[in-house]
Design a protein around this motif. Structure first.
Motif, PDB file in Angstrom:
ATOM      1  N   LEU A 127      33.126  16.938 -33.827  1.00 43.40           N
ATOM      2  CA  LEU A 127      33.355  15.713 -34.599  1.00 43.40           C
ATOM      3  C   LEU A 127      33.045  14.466 -33.790  1.00 43.40           C
ATOM      4  O   LEU A 127      32.478  13.503 -34.304  1.00 43.40           O
ATOM      5  CB  LEU A 127      34.814  15.635 -35.069  1.00 43.40           C
ATOM      6  CG  LEU A 127      35.293  16.611 -36.132  1.00 43.40           C
ATOM      7  CD1 LEU A 127      36.728  16.275 -36.515  1.00 43.40           C
ATOM      8  CD2 LEU A 127      34.402  16.572 -37.356  1.00 43.40           C
ATOM      9  N   PHE A 128      33.472  14.475 -32.525  1.00 43.10           N
ATOM     10  CA  PHE A 128      33.344  13.285 -31.688  1.00 43.10           C
ATOM     11  C   PHE A 128      32.687  13.649 -30.356  1.00 43.10           C
ATOM     12  O   PHE A 128      32.620  14.831 -29.988  1.00 43.10           O
ATOM     13  CB  PHE A 128      34.726  12.669 -31.415  1.00 43.10           C
ATOM     14  CG  PHE A 128      35.522  12.382 -32.644  1.00 43.10           C
ATOM     15  CD1 PHE A 128      35.119  11.406 -33.539  1.00 43.10           C
ATOM     16  CD2 PHE A 128      36.685  13.090 -32.928  1.00 43.10           C
ATOM     17  CE1 PHE A 128      35.848  11.127 -34.680  1.00 43.10           C
ATOM     18  CE2 PHE A 128      37.429  12.828 -34.067  1.00 43.10           C
ATOM     19  CZ  PHE A 128      37.007  11.846 -34.942  1.00 43.10           C
ATOM     20  N   HIS A 167      33.442   7.825 -30.287  1.00 46.06           N
ATOM     21  CA  HIS A 167      32.044   7.793 -30.712  1.00 46.06           C
ATOM     22  C   HIS A 167      31.655   9.147 -31.306  1.00 46.06           C
ATOM     23  O   HIS A 167      32.190  10.188 -30.913  1.00 46.06           O
ATOM     24  CB  HIS A 167      31.121   7.477 -29.530  1.00 46.06           C
ATOM     25  CG  HIS A 167      31.258   6.076 -29.011  1.00 46.06           C
ATOM     26  ND1 HIS A 167      32.378   5.655 -28.313  1.00 46.06           N
ATOM     27  CD2 HIS A 167      30.415   5.004 -29.084  1.00 46.06           C
ATOM     28  CE1 HIS A 167      32.212   4.382 -27.991  1.00 46.06           C
ATOM     29  NE2 HIS A 167      31.036   3.961 -28.429  1.00 46.06           N
ATOM     30  N   ALA A 168      30.742   9.094 -32.234  1.00 45.98           N
ATOM     31  CA  ALA A 168      30.162  10.303 -32.806  1.00 45.98           C
ATOM     32  C   ALA A 168      28.649  10.151 -32.799  1.00 45.98           C
ATOM     33  O   ALA A 168      28.120   9.157 -33.330  1.00 45.98           O
ATOM     34  CB  ALA A 168      30.666  10.530 -34.235  1.00 45.98           C
ATOM     35  N   ASN A 169      27.980  11.076 -32.144  1.00 47.91           N
ATOM     36  CA  ASN A 169      26.522  10.995 -31.996  1.00 47.91           C
ATOM     37  C   ASN A 169      26.095   9.665 -31.377  1.00 47.91           C
ATOM     38  O   ASN A 169      25.090   9.067 -31.767  1.00 47.91           O
ATOM     39  CB  ASN A 169      25.821  11.194 -33.346  1.00 47.91           C
ATOM     40  CG  ASN A 169      26.100  12.560 -33.928  1.00 47.91           C
ATOM     41  OD1 ASN A 169      26.109  13.560 -33.213  1.00 47.91           O
ATOM     42  ND2 ASN A 169      26.350  12.605 -35.234  1.00 47.91           N
ATOM     43  N   GLY A 170      26.918   9.200 -30.414  1.00 48.47           N
ATOM     44  CA  GLY A 170      26.573   7.988 -29.688  1.00 48.47           C
ATOM     45  C   GLY A 170      26.947   6.698 -30.378  1.00 48.47           C
ATOM     46  O   GLY A 170      26.795   5.612 -29.804  1.00 48.47           O
ATOM     47  N   ARG A 171      27.496   6.774 -31.605  1.00 45.78           N
ATOM     48  CA  ARG A 171      27.827   5.565 -32.351  1.00 45.78           C
ATOM     49  C   ARG A 171      29.343   5.415 -32.458  1.00 45.78           C
ATOM     50  O   ARG A 171      30.054   6.396 -32.681  1.00 45.78           O
ATOM     51  CB  ARG A 171      27.218   5.615 -33.753  1.00 45.78           C
ATOM     52  CG  ARG A 171      25.700   5.754 -33.743  1.00 45.78           C
ATOM     53  CD  ARG A 171      25.149   5.813 -35.150  1.00 45.78           C
ATOM     54  NE  ARG A 171      25.426   4.598 -35.892  1.00 45.78           N
ATOM     55  CZ  ARG A 171      25.075   4.421 -37.169  1.00 45.78           C
ATOM     56  NH1 ARG A 171      24.450   5.391 -37.831  1.00 45.78           N
ATOM     57  NH2 ARG A 171      25.356   3.286 -37.791  1.00 45.78           N
ATOM     58  N   PRO A 172      29.892   4.186 -32.317  1.00 40.96           N
ATOM     59  CA  PRO A 172      31.343   3.980 -32.447  1.00 40.96           C
ATOM     60  C   PRO A 172      31.794   4.305 -33.876  1.00 40.96           C
ATOM     61  O   PRO A 172      31.136   3.917 -34.846  1.00 40.96           O
ATOM     62  CB  PRO A 172      31.533   2.496 -32.113  1.00 40.96           C
ATOM     63  CG  PRO A 172      30.203   1.866 -32.368  1.00 40.96           C
ATOM     64  CD  PRO A 172      29.176   2.912 -32.060  1.00 40.96           C
TER      65      PRO A 172
END
Length: 624
Positions: free
Chosen positions: A274-275, A297-302
């Protein structure tokens, strides 16, 4: 208020396919009432309140959730009592197991069914907030003539679902009024409050049921991260998700477009799926760090702000009920040395059976601890996977097939758009516990037999079987042999279920009551930071009582007595009335008490706190 005639005609038009300005949830419910439940809107029926004995059964099965919900319900009632709202906590069958309402409205509320013990299942009451919420799993307001049955059209009712830690719908919180302003929009605040309180209850339940595990609380903003988060997950030592707050996670998914799917589908997944974190990263999200820096973050995005609670965190709601860790029930040699010989034998057999995937049947009276034993076996097998408990007597017969086997999209009216995974399939790789198996309908016994024989399940409306491997434990308080002889239980299924049988003795047959009393008092004392003792007179009463509710009834009696006592000393007057009565109303136990007093009636009167003439009257009745 519309007339009954126009109300009935509108329902007929809508269920015939005419478009309507009603909310989609109302339209779908009306159609279920007519097409699935065969209800007649012209046939007005009074509200139904279950008999007292049945209400006690419902409350016993929901006792932990009732206890955990109390603080949240009381806080909500303080906010809405001035507007004459009544609060109901209904179980998964739609029966109100807890209730808060103004005493001056008592008669009106009971007549309207807004009362303890009222059943608001959709199949019985028609379209109503509790019933629609149970079917859809969504918060809903059913306002005045949204109700199907004309009896209920004066009411406005708002309900929010409460999910258990495995993402399954466990209860419904309902806020209702006998009368309200005409616009449905007047209930928007009620809907917000109901959903917020349901999330609080789910959060308290998750934390209370978490043992040596991390809890990760999630929020869209940092402002109330540590005090009022939106949702939470619990994580085992390997970083796998072991528990969820279902309604909170579902709300986050809708608001963020976060593609998590059904919350229960998260169980067993690593947190890294998930994160962008693992279990070793959680200390960086604990209190002490600025809330604004605790960003996931998830996939580098906050994505979300997070607050982590470690297994040793002192904030673990010490006052909430936490079940004993199941594994110790099987392998605690200290407990076994003090316990009844029959209980020891059951523990030893269960520990050996846990090493193999053998179907087990647990037999015992209500309250003897059948589910506790089943959970202990699951924990001891050390195979991972979920423990999925199904009460075969608790699910309405018209729903039990889809609940057990799941269904494909659009399998029937009211079916979930994306379909639903059944309870059997959700136990994949773990343990399926079928409680009260003797109450399973014959038609479903045949389907269950195929699951066991073929190790596969076919959802309702589907054609493709899905493989499933699991450990099966079933339980009953009934004599299955009798139901077999009566033709109400399949012989082939009976022999598949009880490859091994474990019998739990009734509490009145056990020799370890004192050890059990000590254990329970220590547990209660730990939760309330107190030390409790039992005076000799009260202890003798506990020994002579027959305990029809077994260990569950004993725990409840001690919970009440510990709350009422002063300075930690439990006395006779602190015990429930049924126990304070002469030997719990049992003539044999009364005569036993007289024998303990060497036949001295005066001594027995002093023991029971009554006069001699009362004891003589009881003895005449006991000997007649």
């Amino acid at each position: 208020m519309v007339s009954i005639e126009s109300h009935v005609k509108e329902i007929e038009r809508v269920t015939a396919g005419t478009s309507s300005g009603r909310d989609t949830a109302v339209v779908q419910s009306w159609r279920r009432c007519v097409n699935d439940y065969r209800l007649d809107p012209a046939n007005a029926r009074d509200a139904y309140i279950v008999p007292q004995a049945r209400l006690r059964e419902h409350q016993e099965q929901a006792e932990a959730l009732i206890r955990i919900s109390r603080a949240g319900l009381a806080s909500l009632f303080d906010q809405v009592a001035a507007d004459d709202y009544v609060l109901l906590l209904s179980d998964a069958r739609g029966v109100a197991v807890d209730y808060l309402g103004h005493p001056r409205l008592d008669r009106e509320l009971r007549d309207a069914g807004l009362y303890l013990g009222a059943e608001w299942s959709e199949s019985r009451a028609g379209t109503c907030a509790v019933g629609a919420c149970l079917v859809s799993g969504e918060a809903v307001t059913i306002h005045q003539d949204d109700h199907f049955d004309p009896t209920h059209t004066p009411l406005t009712c708002t309900a929010a679902p409460i999910f258990d830690t495995q993402g399954e719908l466990a209860a419904v919180l309902d806020m209702s009024q006998l009368r309200s302003p005409a616009p449905k929009s007047s209930q928007r605040l009620a809907l917000h409050l109901a959903k917020a309180t349901a999330r609080r209850i789910e959060m308290a339940n998750l934390v209370a049921r978490t043992g040596d595990e991390w809890v990760l609380r999630l929020s869209r903003t940092p402002d109330f991260l540590d005090t009022a988060p939106d949702a939470a997950l619990s994580l085992d030592g390997a970083g796998r998700i072991s528990g969820v707050t279902g309604s909170g996670l579902a709300a986050l998914e809708r608001r963020l477009g976060w593609p998590i799917g059904a919350p229960r589908a998260l169980i067993g997944r690593p947190i890294s799926s998930l994160f962008d974190i693992g279990i070793d990263d959680l200390p960086a999200f604990m209190r002490g760090q600025p809330p604004g820096d605790r960003l996931l973050h998830a996939n580098g995005r906050p994505l979300l702000f997070a607050s982590a609670m470690s297994p040793a965190d002192g904030d673990r709601l010490a006052s909430s009920a936490r079940p004993a860790r199941p594994r110790s029930w099987l392998d605690s040699t200290a407990t076994q040395r003090q316990s009844d010989a029959r209980v020891q034998a059951v523990q030893q057999h269960a520990a050996k059976l846990a090493k193999r995937r053998i179907p087990i049947l647990i037999q015992g009276e209500t309250g003897t601890g059948k589910e506790v034993l089943a959970r202990a076996i699951h924990a001891d097998c050390n195979e991972g996977g979920r423990f999925v408990a199904v009460n075969c007597a608790a699910i309405p017969e018209h729903l039990i097939e889809s609940e057990l086997f799941g269904h494909v999209p659009h399998a029937f009216t009211g079916a979930a758009r994306k379909g639903r995974t059944g309870l059997i399939e959700s136990a994949q790789g773990g343990t399926l516990f079928l409680d009260e198996i003797g109450d399973m309908p014959l038609s479903l016994q045949t389907r269950l037999l195929r699951v066991l024989a073929e190790s596969e399940v076919v959802p309702v409306g589907g054609v493709e079987p899905r493989p499933v491997e699991l450990r099966l434990i079933s339980a009953t308080h009934q004599a299955l042999e009798t139901r077999l002889a009566e033709g109400r239980f399949r012989e082939d299924l009976y022999y598949r279920l009880n490859a091994a049988t474990l019998h739990l003795p009734a509490l009145r047959e056990r020799s370890d009551l004192d050890a059990l009393l000590g254990e329970l008092l220590v547990d209660i004392g730990n939760r309330y930071n107190a030390h409790y003792q039992i005076e000799p007179k009260a202890r003798r009463l506990l020994h002579t009582y027959r305990w029809p509710g077994n260990v569950r009834e004993l725990r409840n009696a001690l919970e009440v007595a510990s709350a009422l006592c002063d300075n930690g000393m439990i006395r006779r007057e602190h015990l429930p009335e049924a126990i304070r009565q002469p030997a719990g109303g049992d003539p044999r136990a009364l005569l036993h008490q007289l024998e303990q007093c060497q036949g001295n009636v005066s001594a027995l009167a002093r023991e029971l706190g009554v006069n001699r003439s009362t004891v003589h009257r009881w003895l005449r009745r006991a000997r007649s």
